[in-house]
Design an enzyme around this catalytic site. Sequence first.
Site, PDB file in Angstrom:
ATOM      1  N   LYS A   1      38.420   5.238  -6.092  1.00 39.61           N
ATOM      2  CA  LYS A   1      37.072   5.039  -6.650  1.00 39.61           C
ATOM      3  C   LYS A   1      36.664   3.584  -6.540  1.00 39.61           C
ATOM      4  O   LYS A   1      35.550   3.274  -6.147  1.00 39.61           O
ATOM      5  CB  LYS A   1      37.019   5.431  -8.142  1.00 39.61           C
ATOM      6  CG  LYS A   1      36.954   6.875  -8.510  1.00 39.61           C
ATOM      7  CD  LYS A   1      35.714   7.607  -8.131  1.00 39.61           C
ATOM      8  CE  LYS A   1      35.754   8.093  -6.719  1.00 39.61           C
ATOM      9  NZ  LYS A   1      36.426   9.311  -6.433  1.00 39.61           N
TER      10      LYS A   1
ATOM     11  N   GLU B   1      43.563   8.117  -7.489  1.00 39.29           N
ATOM     12  CA  GLU B   1      42.131   8.398  -7.571  1.00 39.29           C
ATOM     13  C   GLU B   1      41.367   7.183  -8.113  1.00 39.29           C
ATOM     14  O   GLU B   1      40.290   6.839  -7.628  1.00 39.29           O
ATOM     15  CB  GLU B   1      41.915   9.649  -8.437  1.00 39.29           C
ATOM     16  CG  GLU B   1      40.485  10.046  -8.701  1.00 39.29           C
ATOM     17  CD  GLU B   1      39.638  10.280  -7.450  1.00 39.29           C
ATOM     18  OE1 GLU B   1      40.177  10.350  -6.337  1.00 39.29           O
ATOM     19  OE2 GLU B   1      38.405  10.355  -7.606  1.00 39.29           O
TER      20      GLU B   1
ATOM     21  N   CYS C   1      25.462  13.531   8.602  1.00 39.90           N
ATOM     22  CA  CYS C   1      24.051  13.544   8.967  1.00 39.90           C
ATOM     23  C   CYS C   1      23.369  14.672   8.208  1.00 39.90           C
ATOM     24  O   CYS C   1      23.964  15.707   7.947  1.00 39.90           O
ATOM     25  CB  CYS C   1      23.786  13.741  10.459  1.00 39.90           C
ATOM     26  SG  CYS C   1      24.552  12.507  11.497  1.00 39.90           S
TER      27      CYS C   1
ATOM     28  N   TRP D   1      24.590   9.536   9.995  1.00 39.53           N
ATOM     29  CA  TRP D   1      25.870   8.852   9.819  1.00 39.53           C
ATOM     30  C   TRP D   1      26.416   8.702  11.236  1.00 39.53           C
ATOM     31  O   TRP D   1      26.726   9.685  11.898  1.00 39.53           O
ATOM     32  CB  TRP D   1      26.801   9.694   8.948  1.00 39.53           C
ATOM     33  CG  TRP D   1      28.053   8.970   8.577  1.00 39.53           C
ATOM     34  CD1 TRP D   1      28.219   8.102   7.536  1.00 39.53           C
ATOM     35  CD2 TRP D   1      29.335   9.045   9.232  1.00 39.53           C
ATOM     36  NE1 TRP D   1      29.513   7.634   7.508  1.00 39.53           N
ATOM     37  CE2 TRP D   1      30.219   8.192   8.532  1.00 39.53           C
ATOM     38  CE3 TRP D   1      29.815   9.738  10.335  1.00 39.53           C
ATOM     39  CZ2 TRP D   1      31.548   8.029   8.910  1.00 39.53           C
ATOM     40  CZ3 TRP D   1      31.140   9.572  10.710  1.00 39.53           C
ATOM     41  CH2 TRP D   1      31.984   8.716   9.992  1.00 39.53           C
TER      42      TRP D   1
ATOM     43  N   ASN E   1      23.274  17.522  13.758  1.00 42.35           N
ATOM     44  CA  ASN E   1      24.387  17.080  12.913  1.00 42.35           C
ATOM     45  C   ASN E   1      25.650  17.663  13.526  1.00 42.35           C
ATOM     46  O   ASN E   1      25.758  18.887  13.653  1.00 42.35           O
ATOM     47  CB  ASN E   1      24.195  17.615  11.480  1.00 42.35           C
ATOM     48  CG  ASN E   1      25.445  17.466  10.636  1.00 42.35           C
ATOM     49  OD1 ASN E   1      26.214  16.530  10.821  1.00 42.35           O
ATOM     50  ND2 ASN E   1      25.660  18.387   9.715  1.00 42.35           N
ATOM     51  N   GLY E   2      26.585  16.817  13.930  1.00 35.09           N
ATOM     52  CA  GLY E   2      27.823  17.311  14.544  1.00 35.09           C
ATOM     53  C   GLY E   2      28.207  16.435  15.720  1.00 35.09           C
ATOM     54  O   GLY E   2      27.721  15.306  15.846  1.00 35.09           O
TER      55      GLY E   2
ATOM     56  N   HIS F   1      59.805  -1.359  -5.062  1.00 33.57           N
ATOM     57  CA  HIS F   1      60.251  -1.184  -3.674  1.00 33.57           C
ATOM     58  C   HIS F   1      59.286  -1.841  -2.689  1.00 33.57           C
ATOM     59  O   HIS F   1      59.278  -1.502  -1.515  1.00 33.57           O
ATOM     60  CB  HIS F   1      60.420   0.304  -3.363  1.00 33.57           C
ATOM     61  CG  HIS F   1      61.426   0.972  -4.248  1.00 33.57           C
ATOM     62  ND1 HIS F   1      62.778   0.758  -4.118  1.00 33.57           N
ATOM     63  CD2 HIS F   1      61.270   1.790  -5.302  1.00 33.57           C
ATOM     64  CE1 HIS F   1      63.430   1.441  -5.057  1.00 33.57           C
ATOM     65  NE2 HIS F   1      62.523   2.075  -5.794  1.00 33.57           N
TER      66      HIS F   1
ATOM     67  N   GLU G   1      36.091   2.443  -2.773  1.00 38.01           N
ATOM     68  CA  GLU G   1      34.969   3.018  -2.018  1.00 38.01           C
ATOM     69  C   GLU G   1      33.611   2.541  -2.504  1.00 38.01           C
ATOM     70  O   GLU G   1      32.677   2.464  -1.713  1.00 38.01           O
ATOM     71  CB  GLU G   1      35.031   4.549  -1.959  1.00 38.01           C
ATOM     72  CG  GLU G   1      34.685   5.280  -3.219  1.00 38.01           C
ATOM     73  CD  GLU G   1      34.725   6.799  -3.061  1.00 38.01           C
ATOM     74  OE1 GLU G   1      34.275   7.317  -2.040  1.00 38.01           O
ATOM     75  OE2 GLU G   1      35.203   7.460  -4.000  1.00 38.01           O
TER      76      GLU G   1
ATOM     77  N   LYS H   1      28.717  11.735   2.007  1.00 38.28           N
ATOM     78  CA  LYS H   1      29.252  12.680   1.024  1.00 38.28           C
ATOM     79  C   LYS H   1      30.007  13.822   1.689  1.00 38.28           C
ATOM     80  O   LYS H   1      31.027  14.273   1.203  1.00 38.28           O
ATOM     81  CB  LYS H   1      28.080  13.231   0.213  1.00 38.28           C
ATOM     82  CG  LYS H   1      28.483  14.158  -0.915  1.00 38.28           C
ATOM     83  CD  LYS H   1      29.003  13.375  -2.085  1.00 38.28           C
ATOM     84  CE  LYS H   1      29.497  14.251  -3.199  1.00 38.28           C
ATOM     85  NZ  LYS H   1      30.461  13.516  -4.041  1.00 38.28           N
TER      86      LYS H   1
ATOM     87  N   ARG I   1      24.359  12.377   2.886  1.00 35.51           N
ATOM     88  CA  ARG I   1      25.143  12.777   4.051  1.00 35.51           C
ATOM     89  C   ARG I   1      25.255  11.663   5.095  1.00 35.51           C
ATOM     90  O   ARG I   1      26.018  11.778   6.063  1.00 35.51           O
ATOM     91  CB  ARG I   1      24.520  14.004   4.714  1.00 35.51           C
ATOM     92  CG  ARG I   1      24.399  15.185   3.787  1.00 35.51           C
ATOM     93  CD  ARG I   1      23.735  16.333   4.480  1.00 35.51           C
ATOM     94  NE  ARG I   1      24.574  16.895   5.525  1.00 35.51           N
ATOM     95  CZ  ARG I   1      25.457  17.850   5.352  1.00 35.51           C
ATOM     96  NH1 ARG I   1      25.605  18.383   4.160  1.00 35.51           N
ATOM     97  NH2 ARG I   1      26.186  18.296   6.332  1.00 35.51           N
TER      98      ARG I   1
HETATM   99  C1  AGP Z   1      35.742  10.566  -2.850  1.00 35.91           C
HETATM  100  O1  AGP Z   1      35.021   9.885  -3.791  1.00 35.91           O
HETATM  101  C2  AGP Z   1      35.118  10.736  -1.539  1.00 35.91           C
HETATM  102  N1  AGP Z   1      33.761  11.088  -1.600  1.00 35.91           N
HETATM  103  C3  AGP Z   1      35.937  11.524  -0.528  1.00 35.91           C
HETATM  104  O2  AGP Z   1      37.239  11.079  -0.573  1.00 35.91           O
HETATM  105  C4  AGP Z   1      35.922  13.074  -0.614  1.00 35.91           C
HETATM  106  O3  AGP Z   1      36.635  13.504  -1.727  1.00 35.91           O
HETATM  107  C5  AGP Z   1      36.490  13.638   0.683  1.00 35.91           C
HETATM  108  O4  AGP Z   1      35.683  13.246   1.753  1.00 35.91           O
HETATM  109  C6  AGP Z   1      36.613  15.144   0.657  1.00 35.91           C
HETATM  110  O5  AGP Z   1      35.383  15.766   0.514  1.00 35.91           O
HETATM  111  P1  AGP Z   1      35.280  17.270   0.087  1.00 35.91           P
HETATM  112  O6  AGP Z   1      35.836  17.409  -1.276  1.00 35.91           O
HETATM  113  O7  AGP Z   1      33.817  17.582   0.131  1.00 35.91           O
HETATM  114  O8  AGP Z   1      36.062  18.076   1.075  1.00 35.91           O
END
Ligand code: AGP
Length: 613
Positions: free
Chosen positions: A490, A486, A2, A73, A99-100, A509, A493, A608, A27
């Site tokens: 990508k 990674e 948020c 969020w 936020n929280g 395996h 997501e 984010k 956010r």
């Molecule tokens: C990756 O593309 C994501 N946005 C997510 O996995 C992110 O890396 C993760 O939430 C950790 O965030 P941070 O690096 O801000 O701690």
Amino acid sequence: MCGIVGYTGKNDAYPIVVKGLHRLEYRGYDSAGVALMRDGIQLFKCKGKVSDLEDHVGKSDTSGSAGIGHTRWATHGPPNDANAHPHMSMSGELVLIHNGIIENYDSIKKELQQRGYEFQSDTDTEVLVNLIEEIKKQEEMSLSTAVRRALKEVIGAYAIVVMSKNEPGTLVAARKSSPLVVGLGGDGDFYVASDATPIVEYTKNVVYLEDGEIAELHPDHEMKLFNIKEQKVTPFIQELELHLEQLEKGGYDHFMLKEIYEQPRSVRDSMRGRLSINKGIVQLGGIADYEQKLINAQRIIIVACGTSWHAGLVGEYLIEDLARIPVEVEYASEFRYRNPIITEKDVVIAISQSGETADTLAALELAKSKGATILGVCNVVGSSIARTTHGGSYTHAGPEIGVASTKAFTAQVTVLTLMALMLGNRKGTIDRSRFQRLLLGLDAIPDKIERALQTNELVEKISAKFKDARNFLYLGRGYCFPVALEGALKLKEISYIHAEGYPAAEMKHGPIALIDEEMPVVVIATKGPSYEKVVSNIQEVKARKGVIIAIVTEGDTQVKEMADYTIEIPEIEEMFTPLVASIPLQLLSYHIAVMRECNVDQPRNLAKSVTVE
Ligand code: AGP
């Protein structure tokens, strides 16, 4: 998650608050809302994005020189109009953004219900605003006193801003475990937000609130700051290093693409002032005092989530390889709850772009409480993790707005590479000539990234062939295994295609059973010690009619003969492969997502900065 933003001053609050919400939309984007102070409180809120809120507001009167806004969020209750913030107290006197998570909201809600309170939403936030109202009703007191007393009854995490129609112009802001920053405008105006991005164009003077602090903001008055014990605190004013241009798309269609293309610069910035070829040294000022501690560490434990965890895996390989110090990489969310063994001889390193990830922060706090030295590798300057750690190194990638992490990943890996080189050199586990060769190799990486970016057109063509695939497999060995993880993250997501990353040899395996002519398999098959083994893994896939997209070293012929598609990247030392091989994989996920008409910068269900557990 948020995003929250507030303003009080001489100007109209609405445009400032809405612009701030656009900046904070990374956010969360389930719903948005604003409350404006004008002859009482005007409230506008709806499900959807900030642009939906603007449509909803339409031509309504939005005047008012104090206001608060929120982009959500969802945690408590689905994304809908009723659950959108701001939330008003039952009498309509107070309005609050949050936020929280208020963990004990249920018991407080029941008590309030017994006293006759009724609730319009499923949120914990509406409980908090009514708790403040109830406390304020009991005796004559200011808004800020009522907020302080209410927060003493609350368990959980919060960054809040509250307004009262009985104190027009006053904002009361408070934080615990969720970030909040106050901007001090030149004209006696105040700005408050989850991060500095909504503030930077108005003022560079900011105060980052500490946990338990409460700020009282009224135009033309000094900012009043209190701790939870109601003692006055002197605000520590800092100057922002952020620049407005960094927050704009700069001609690119999406922030993600801009950030992918920024990597030659951001990786260079991560190395700036830290690597000197002439002097033959690597120095990381922020951890200089902990160098000996790291060298003598019984173990280094890296804690992180998501992409940052993948960077941590690369860090494990690098530090063990170059400095011969044992490293463990832990998901912060698992580490914090599994009663891990931590001693004063351990060094725990948190990796986090945002520096606000709740699980990573909690894992660090646990390690600190057990006496470990805690260090951070963060991108956001002044973030909670950066302020909690004993020392650390900023990644200096600049603001990353796209939800999918790209330049933050390569910057994290760059800092970890510098760290491993520095430790290996000090410890004497790398000989001088190898050290010098690696410094030269690392220094050349930004140029190699530049060349890897030239694969864009080819990657776009390949993307068109696979945009409708239902599954993808990503394979890599050694330093390329985290790259495979990674790459898969990508893709899933931002394009919502199911993808898995695997160590190439693990395929037999289990996952090999998935392979048929419908299954694209992305293999990082660059030249290095395991090249021949990867070639065998490719043959295993081909034998089962899988479709191979291979990332290879320029000039490769062997894999080219077997693969259906190849993407060439420049030749590099194996340990630097993650920095360059990730580039075409970022582009692949980007183009596939664009072709599938997905919202690249704001993928569904994500945010984010993950400030909830
Ligand atoms: C990756 O593309 C994501 N946005 C997510 O996995 C992110 O890396 C993760 O939430 C950790 O965030 P941070 O690096 O801000 O701690």
